[in-house]
Design a protein around this motif. Structure first.
Motif, mmCIF file in Angstrom:
data_model
loop_
_atom_site.group_PDB
_atom_site.id
_atom_site.type_symbol
_atom_site.label_atom_id
_atom_site.label_comp_id
_atom_site.label_asym_id
_atom_site.label_seq_id
_atom_site.Cartn_x
_atom_site.Cartn_y
_atom_site.Cartn_z
ATOM 1 N N LEU A 86 33.466 49.353 33.798
ATOM 2 C CA LEU A 86 33.961 48.281 34.664
ATOM 3 C C LEU A 86 33.631 46.904 34.102
ATOM 4 O O LEU A 86 34.428 45.971 34.219
ATOM 5 C CB LEU A 86 33.413 48.450 36.079
ATOM 6 N N LYS A 87 32.483 46.771 33.471
ATOM 7 C CA LYS A 87 32.102 45.505 32.836
ATOM 8 C C LYS A 87 33.057 45.189 31.677
ATOM 9 O O LYS A 87 33.472 44.049 31.497
ATOM 10 C CB LYS A 87 30.652 45.579 32.353
ATOM 11 N N LEU A 89 36.116 46.070 31.492
ATOM 12 C CA LEU A 89 37.368 45.616 32.109
ATOM 13 C C LEU A 89 37.253 44.180 32.602
ATOM 14 O O LEU A 89 38.186 43.383 32.447
ATOM 15 C CB LEU A 89 37.759 46.532 33.268
ATOM 16 N N GLU A 90 36.125 43.867 33.206
ATOM 17 C CA GLU A 90 35.913 42.509 33.688
ATOM 18 C C GLU A 90 36.009 41.512 32.537
ATOM 19 O O GLU A 90 36.702 40.488 32.633
ATOM 20 C CB GLU A 90 34.551 42.397 34.378
ATOM 21 N N ASP A 91 35.321 41.817 31.448
ATOM 22 C CA ASP A 91 35.342 40.928 30.273
ATOM 23 C C ASP A 91 36.751 40.843 29.676
ATOM 24 O O ASP A 91 37.209 39.759 29.305
ATOM 25 C CB ASP A 91 34.360 41.423 29.215
ATOM 26 N N ARG A 93 39.641 41.301 31.172
ATOM 27 C CA ARG A 93 40.539 40.540 32.058
ATOM 28 C C ARG A 93 40.362 39.045 31.862
ATOM 29 O O ARG A 93 41.327 38.288 31.844
ATOM 30 C CB ARG A 93 40.301 40.927 33.512
ATOM 31 N N LYS A 94 39.118 38.634 31.698
ATOM 32 C CA LYS A 94 38.835 37.204 31.488
ATOM 33 C C LYS A 94 39.497 36.709 30.197
ATOM 34 O O LYS A 94 39.931 35.567 30.122
ATOM 35 C CB LYS A 94 37.343 36.954 31.450
#
Length: 96
Positions: A86-87, A89-91, A93-94
């Motif tokens: 999930l991390k 993906l977060e990175d 997406r940014k």
């Protein structure tokens, strides 16, 4: 790229309808947002999917691979692996 989310929304709605359960009372507000495009003008979307079927099929194959990876993470029962995923993906997406 833009056709796959529509395709996924239709597949998800179909998976719900096939169960023949009343799931809406248990669904959060995102459920309505997610299926909003599902079932839209069948003639238009059949033409879009058919005309672009090679590209849509390619995206579906790639999406299925990623979905299986996520399923394997959940099946591993390793919360740290899930958090790392999930991390990532977060990175990512940014960066988009």
């Amino acid at each position: 790229m833009s056709h796959l989310p529509h395709f996924i929304a239709n597949a998800y709605l179909w998976s719900i309808l096939r169960e023949k359960k009343k799931v809406y009372p248990f669904a959060g507000p995102y459920f309505r947002d997610f299926i909003r495009v599902a079932g839209s003008n069948p003639e238009v979307w059949a033409d879009i999917f058919w005309t672009n079927r090679e590209e849509v099929l390619e995206r579906i194959w790639k999406f299925e691979e990623c979905l299986m990876e996520l399923r394997e993470i959940l099946e591993s029962e390793d919360i740290q692996k899930l958090l790392k995923f999930l991390k990532t993906l977060e990175d990512g997406r940014k960066e988009l």
